[in-house]
Scaffold this motif. Structure first.
Motif, mmCIF file in Angstrom:
data_model
loop_
_atom_site.group_PDB
_atom_site.id
_atom_site.type_symbol
_atom_site.label_atom_id
_atom_site.label_comp_id
_atom_site.label_asym_id
_atom_site.label_seq_id
_atom_site.Cartn_x
_atom_site.Cartn_y
_atom_site.Cartn_z
ATOM 1 N N GLN A 165 0.817 -1.211 0.000
ATOM 2 C CA GLN A 165 0.000 0.000 0.000
ATOM 3 C C GLN A 165 0.853 1.265 0.000
ATOM 4 O O GLN A 165 0.559 2.252 0.692
ATOM 5 N N LEU B 23 4.760 9.546 1.156
ATOM 6 C CA LEU B 23 3.876 9.220 2.265
ATOM 7 C C LEU B 23 2.967 10.399 2.593
ATOM 8 O O LEU B 23 3.428 11.515 2.817
ATOM 9 N N ASP C 132 -0.273 7.618 5.566
ATOM 10 C CA ASP C 132 0.321 6.381 5.062
ATOM 11 C C ASP C 132 1.292 5.818 6.086
ATOM 12 O O ASP C 132 2.058 6.556 6.716
ATOM 13 N N ARG D 295 -0.397 -3.909 6.698
ATOM 14 C CA ARG D 295 -1.244 -2.874 6.151
ATOM 15 C C ARG D 295 -2.649 -3.048 6.697
ATOM 16 O O ARG D 295 -3.048 -4.152 7.069
#
Length: 505
Positions: A319, A351, A427, A435
């Protein structure tokens, strides 16, 4: 009286129109009176369980009608059940949402897992009507190889020659995905220009014909499946709600080109990406996506500006997102450069992170992308993290309980941290080995470790406290709260009289 007559006429016209519409429909209406007799008698029936008020059902309706008409010519029945009128019937069939589609074979039900557009429904049901592997004659060969987007044909000396068994096993596992056939007639194979034994894939996209590239005698189910999975994904195609699952099931990263599909130069924008996609397809799947329809998805992939075309690579497994700077022009050279860097492992992910809080005064510590490693991986502390989303109803219900947990241990934040992170807005760094796929997700990291433990209990305060007490490595002894006593003043005569008066009341 005249008003009443007109009203009656209008009612009759409405009923007549409804009856005419139903009469013209190729979709059968099933009720509790005829359901079992219909589905039990047919080798194959597609049934939609719907509610008239359901928006998704209304969107499906024209596609369902079109598919029913096309499938009628192939002797495949298509039916529907109104779950408002037939509530008991739908309840007995375990229907919990609308629309629900099921495939019935002689009364035995299986979930429909195909597309919701007419051509997809037709293709899916045609596959369901055939044996997992069809015998293909010379006369039907050309028609069969064009019957679907991807058709797999095994050319063998006989229907039992190797690898017929492995081929059939792959066909049974993927009958919903591809069309499988076998040619055991040598004249038919010769007419197709194939020397048996061989397995050939015919496609309506990219290279129209591909032959199994490995020694055919040793082909097994797993190798055939992997080969087909590679060929099933075009070099460059549109991704949407119907096709995303194909890419999500792949282990490859996914590269998106967000474009305005109404733009006059749409084809030219796709042509910019195609040579890069052709070169790097073995390592990355490439798609284009409707930026007007899926603009929110672009933002989720760290493309904040509504500027099209825009490009981003997503590592679906981790991800992580690798967007092309939106200030740069999207050219073949700029796309080639970012893809080369990604493949080489030299490209750093971008990110998304909210601002790091200036202070952490509340009982629950706020984590963001930029401080996650520093705070969550602090080995001197036990850390309990809630991964939440602001729109999540379950998260909202948990919020006061999570705050209560934070308040309980607020006095020992130097030993135990109760934390939370707004996951869609932040993130997780590449160093995080997991994740998040659902909300809320609760994970606990004991002191002296960087490994997180999943919390899978109920979300009551008592259960959360028990979990913390079981897994924490640091001492959870809370400091005693010292209550200062107010010095007692000597009673005066006036005070004594007032207290006596109060006692009498």
């Amino acid at each position: 009286m005249r008003f009443s007559t007109i009203s009656l006429q209008a009612s009759f016209l409405a009923l007549a129109s409804l009856a005419a519409a139903e009469a013209d429909s190729d979709v059968l209406n099933l009720t509790s009176a005829n359901f079992e007799s219909t589905v039990s008698a047919e080798p194959l029936v597609l049934v939609e369980f719907f509610a008239p008020w359901c928006g998704h059902c209304k969107a499906l309706a024209p596609h369902y009608e079109e598919a029913a008409t096309a499938l009628k010519d192939k002797s495949i029945k298509v039916a529907k059940v109104d779950c408002v009128e037939e509530a008991d019937l739908c309840s007995s069939k375990g229907i919990q949402g609308y629309p629900t589609l099921k495939v019935y074979r002689k009364g035995e039900a299986a979930e429909y897992t195909g597309p919701r557009k007419a051509d997809g429904i037709i293709s899916y049901m045609v596959k369901q009507s055939l044996p997992a592997v069809s015998d293909v004659t010379a006369e039907k060969h050309d028609e069969f190889t064009k019957a679907d987007k991807l058709v797999v044909v095994a050319y063998l000396p006989s229907s039992t020659a190797a690898p017929a068994a492995e081929f059939s096993a792959a066909a049974e596992a993927h009958r919903d995905d591809y069309l499988f056939g076998i040619v055991s007639n040598q004249d038919a194979a010769a007419a197709a220009g194939v020397v048996p034994p061989a397995i050939v894939v015919y496609r309506s996209f990219d290279e129209p014909r591909s032959e199994y590239p490995y020694p055919i005698g040793g082909a097994n189910k797993k190798e055939i499946e992997e080969w087909l999975a590679e060929l099933a994904i075009p070099v460059l195609d549109e991704v949407n709600g119907e096709t995303y699952s194909v890419y999500a099931a792949s282990t490859k990263p996914l590269a998106y080109l967000f474009i305005d599909p109404t733009a006059s130069d749409k084809d030219a924008q796709l042509a910019v990406l195609r040579p890069v996609a052709e070169k790097y397809k073995p390592k990355i799947n490439f798609v284009w996506i409707d930026a007007l329809k899926y603009g929110d998805h672009a933002k989720a992939l760290n493309l904040p500006e509504t500027k099209w075309p825009s490009f981003v690579i997503q590592d679906l497994q981790k991800q992580l997102k690798y967007p092309l700077d939106q200030s740069k022009e999207v050219t073949t050279d700029s796309l080639k450069e970012i893809v080369e860097q990604f493949v080489a492992g030299s490209l750093q992910p971008q990110l998304k992170s909210q601002a790091v809080p200036e202070t952490q005064e509340g009982p629950v510590t706020i984590l963001v992308g930029k401080n996650f490693e520093e705070l969550a991986f602090d080995e001197s502390k036990d850390v309990f993290v809630e991964f939440y989303a602001t729109w999540c109803g379950h998260c909202k219900r948990l919020a006061p309980v999570w705050d209560q947990l934070g308040e309980k241990y607020a006095a020992i934040k130097d030993k135990l941290v109760i934390a939370k992170i707004d996951t869609p807005e932040n993130d997780l760094p590449p160093s995080v080995p997991f994740r998040i796929s659902g909300f809320p997700t609760l994970k606990f990291k004991p002191a002296g470790s960087k490994e997180f433990i999943d919390y899978e209990g109920d979300r009551s305060f008592e259960s959360l406290v028990s979990f913390v007490e079981e897994h924490a490595k640091n001492s959870l002894v809370l400091p005693e709260v010292v209550v200062e006593e107010t010095a007692q003043k000597p009673l005066t005569e006036e005070t004594k009289e007032a207290e006596a008066a109060h006692d009498e009341l």
